[in-house]
Design an enzyme around this catalytic site. Structure first.
Site, PDB file in Angstrom:
ATOM      1  N   LYS A 266       0.853  -1.191   0.000  1.00  0.00           N
ATOM      2  CA  LYS A 266       0.000   0.000   0.000  1.00  0.00           C
ATOM      3  C   LYS A 266       0.886   1.237   0.000  1.00  0.00           C
ATOM      4  O   LYS A 266       2.085   1.154   0.253  1.00  0.00           O
ATOM      5  CB  LYS A 266      -0.903   0.020   1.234  1.00  0.00           C
ATOM      6  CG  LYS A 266      -2.145  -0.836   1.088  1.00  0.00           C
ATOM      7  CD  LYS A 266      -3.116  -0.514   2.221  1.00  0.00           C
ATOM      8  CE  LYS A 266      -4.429  -1.240   2.048  1.00  0.00           C
ATOM      9  NZ  LYS A 266      -5.378  -0.874   3.124  1.00  0.00           N
TER      10      LYS A 266
ATOM     11  N   HIS B 141       2.254   6.445   2.796  1.00  0.00           N
ATOM     12  CA  HIS B 141       1.756   7.825   2.696  1.00  0.00           C
ATOM     13  C   HIS B 141       2.339   8.712   3.793  1.00  0.00           C
ATOM     14  O   HIS B 141       3.124   8.265   4.627  1.00  0.00           O
ATOM     15  CB  HIS B 141       0.228   7.859   2.696  1.00  0.00           C
ATOM     16  CG  HIS B 141      -0.391   7.251   3.921  1.00  0.00           C
ATOM     17  ND1 HIS B 141      -0.303   7.829   5.166  1.00  0.00           N
ATOM     18  CD2 HIS B 141      -1.118   6.121   4.084  1.00  0.00           C
ATOM     19  CE1 HIS B 141      -0.937   7.079   6.036  1.00  0.00           C
ATOM     20  NE2 HIS B 141      -1.441   6.038   5.415  1.00  0.00           N
TER      21      HIS B 141
ATOM     22  N   HIS C 197       2.428   7.683   7.446  1.00  0.00           N
ATOM     23  CA  HIS C 197       3.508   6.789   7.869  1.00  0.00           C
ATOM     24  C   HIS C 197       4.812   7.562   8.040  1.00  0.00           C
ATOM     25  O   HIS C 197       5.624   7.236   8.893  1.00  0.00           O
ATOM     26  CB  HIS C 197       3.694   5.650   6.860  1.00  0.00           C
ATOM     27  CG  HIS C 197       2.557   4.675   6.856  1.00  0.00           C
ATOM     28  ND1 HIS C 197       1.873   4.321   5.724  1.00  0.00           N
ATOM     29  CD2 HIS C 197       1.960   4.009   7.871  1.00  0.00           C
ATOM     30  CE1 HIS C 197       0.913   3.471   6.038  1.00  0.00           C
ATOM     31  NE2 HIS C 197       0.946   3.273   7.336  1.00  0.00           N
TER      32      HIS C 197
END
Length: 578
Positions: A138, A141, A144
């Site tokens: 994933k 982004h 994080h």
């Protein structure tokens, strides 16, 4: 620390107030500097000592301050004592202040501020800090990224204070998304693309399969079956999942190296797929589990039957959930590390989740749940690269490097560098971290590339520039002048402001250690950098008498040392040239 002055003041107060000196130390604070007038060095707020201060009028407190000031005597350390509005003010002998502060900074080095009496008697603790925690395949982004730099700061600070810290990266590597990803790769994946750019390709596959599943129920069925096969330990499904995980972690480690962040343990939800079954058995034995009409298994957190307080711990098909795996992880970490405190660093959207997890641990009989702490942070808005929305951390790091290289090339004073790319990245990361840490962590903020890279004002670029400039002074003049040092040569108001500010460093570290907010350190470092910028113009070294030049160079060296210490705690690598 505050170079021992706080303890000496507390000892004198102790005799007059008939209280133990140790109980007074934390009530004595270093006074923030003022450019308008010369202020005292330390202050005692009287209402911090009066148990019934709410019932005392301002006049009463003022009168008590005055009476107390009259009872206290100046000595070789304290040169003046005065009463302010509800305060007692202490001024330290100027020569002693200068000598002690500079000596302490140089002697203590990277531990300056950490040996303070504010931290005396602090027991060594075991901390577990879980941070960063990206999801395999994933987007890495901005959430994080925030978790990564905040968690790294907290771990750095706790380690600097002498605690034992275990840094855990709890990868999102299990769950229904892997059913989608496994199915998606079998339908749309390419081996060559997976080898050449794993995260990018897995992300593309995940986006595509999510689009398809909306229109094709058969794909949803296949995804569900794939995850069930994973949970049941099917070797073929597990083999594909393991490849996705290994390739992703390899890529993450490369990114963390660029960020200057490391972990003691790469864990993941997958580690707890079997142990979560033990958690469910224990909950069942304590009568905590309930089945809904849809067949999901839930825990009633409130105990009142209110559906809004239900937490789902198992799906109707028997597969585990994020909450169940978090419970298993917490129990496992207590068994493994016997922590005094475990800190989770995630965005504020997960506050309810962690409240539920901590409450369920208590309901299961784990009293140590009280030692678990969630540090939430706000959302960053508007972080985009020239190519559009940020997808991966690598995009951000590359953007930082290219923008900073361009900025540095346009500045005439830029030195010739051995490795301009590395310097640009370190300066750029400082810019990013300072922008992030200036406010309350819980606050959302609007990201601006232009504001981040300003070389003047309250930015990380300015901190790096100050550090490099001070390092250059030491390189140019250090060898000859640092041997000569006469404290009597530092009488200018600008010197005193810097010394008073250096005096406060331990207090700033103490505040950040209490509330885990980096903004106190950021504000302190920006102030000392502004003070150094003014002093650099007014306190000349070149063409000054040897004693004067030596004293000033000692002062600048102390500033650079404390600046570097603070930057490293924040996760910034100071640069020596730029």
């Amino acid at each position: 620390m505050a170079c021992g002055f706080r303890r000496l003041i507390a000892s004198q107060l102790s005799r007059v107030l008939d209280r133990p000196a140790d109980s007074l130390i934390k009530s004595i604070s270093a006074v923030p500097i003022s450019k308008k007038e010369e202020v005292a060095d330390f202050q005692l707020a009287l209402d911090s000592l009066l148990e019934d201060h709410n019932n005392k009028s301002r006049l009463d407190i003022q009168l008590q301050a005055k009476k107390l000031a009259e009872k206290l005597k100046c000595d070789a350390v304290v040169s003046a004592i005065s009463a302010g509005p509800g305060t007692l003010n202490f001024k330290i002998n100027r020569e002693l202040l200068t000598k002690t502060v500079l000596q302490q900074v140089i002697e203590d080095g990277s531990e300056y501020g950490l040996k303070s009496e504010l931290f005396s008697g602090l027991p060594q603790r075991r901390f577990v800090v879980e941070f960063s925690s990206p999801n395999v395949a994933k987007k890495f982004h901005v959430g994080h990224l925030r978790s990564t730099i905040i968690g790294n700061f907290i771990a750095n600070l706790k380690e600097a204070l002498g605690h034992q810290v275990t840094r855990i990266n709890y990868i999102g590597d299990w769950g229904m998304q892997f059913g989608l990803l496994g199915t998606g790769f079998q339908l749309f994946g390419y081996e060559e693309k997976l080898q050449s750019n794993p995260l990018q390709h897995l992300f593309e596959v995940y986006v595509q399969v999510n689009k398809e599943v909306a229109d094709d129920k058969n794909i949803a069925k296949l995804a569900h079956e794939f995850f069930q096969r994973l949970e049941l330990g099917d070797m073929q499904a597990l083999s594909l999942w393991q490849r996705f995980r290994d390739l992703s972690i390899e890529e993450y480690i490369r990114m963390y190296k660029r960020l200057g962040v490391n972990f003691d343990e790469y864990s993941g939800e997958s580690f707890y797929r079997e142990k979560s079954q033990d958690v469910l058995k224990l909950m069942d034995s304590k009568g905590l589990l309930q089945k809904t009409i849809k067949g999901n298994v839930v825990v009633d957190i409130s105990g009142t039957g209110d559906p809004s307080s239900f937490c789902t711990v198992m799906r109707s098909d028997g597969t585990s959930l994020y909450a169940t795996r978090d419970l298993a992880a917490a129990i496992d970490r207590m068994d493994k590390y016997n922590f005094d405190t475990m800190i989770y660093v995630t965005d504020k959207g997960q506050q309810k989740h962690f409240q539920q997890v901590f409450q369920m641990l208590k309901m299961m009989g784990y009293e140590w749940a009280e030692r678990c702490l969630h540090v939430p942070f706000g959302i960053v808005k508007g972080m985009k690269t020239r190519r559009g929305d940020v997808t991966f951390l690598e995009d951000v790091l590359n953007e930082i490097q290219s923008r900073m290289l361009k900025n540095m090339a346009s500045i005439k004073t830029t030195k010739k560098l051995m490795n301009p790319q590395e310097t640009a990245e370190r300066v750029g990361l400082a810019a990013l971290i300072i922008q992030d840490f200036k406010g309350l962590l819980l606050s959302d903020y609007e990201f601006s590339w232009d504001r981040v890279f300003q070389s003047r004002g309250d930015t990380g670029v300015f901190l790096q520039y100050t550090h490099a400039r001070l390092h250059s002074l030491e390189e140019t003049f250090g060898c000859g002048y640092l041997n000569d040092f006469n404290i009597a040569c530092l009488r200018e108001p600008q010197s005193l402001l810097i010394l008073q500010h250096l005096l406060r460093f331990d207090e700033v570290l103490y505040r950040s250690s209490q509330d885990l907010q980096p903004r106190h350190i950021v504000s302190y470092l920006l102030t000392i950098s502004h003070l150094a910028a003014v002093a650099h113009k007014t306190l000349q070294i070149k063409d000054s008498p040897t004693e004067v030049a030596g004293a000033r160079l000692h002062l600048f060296k102390a500033v650079r040392s404390v600046l570097a210490n603070g930057m490293k705690l924040l996760g910034i690598t100071p640069v020596c040239r730029m």
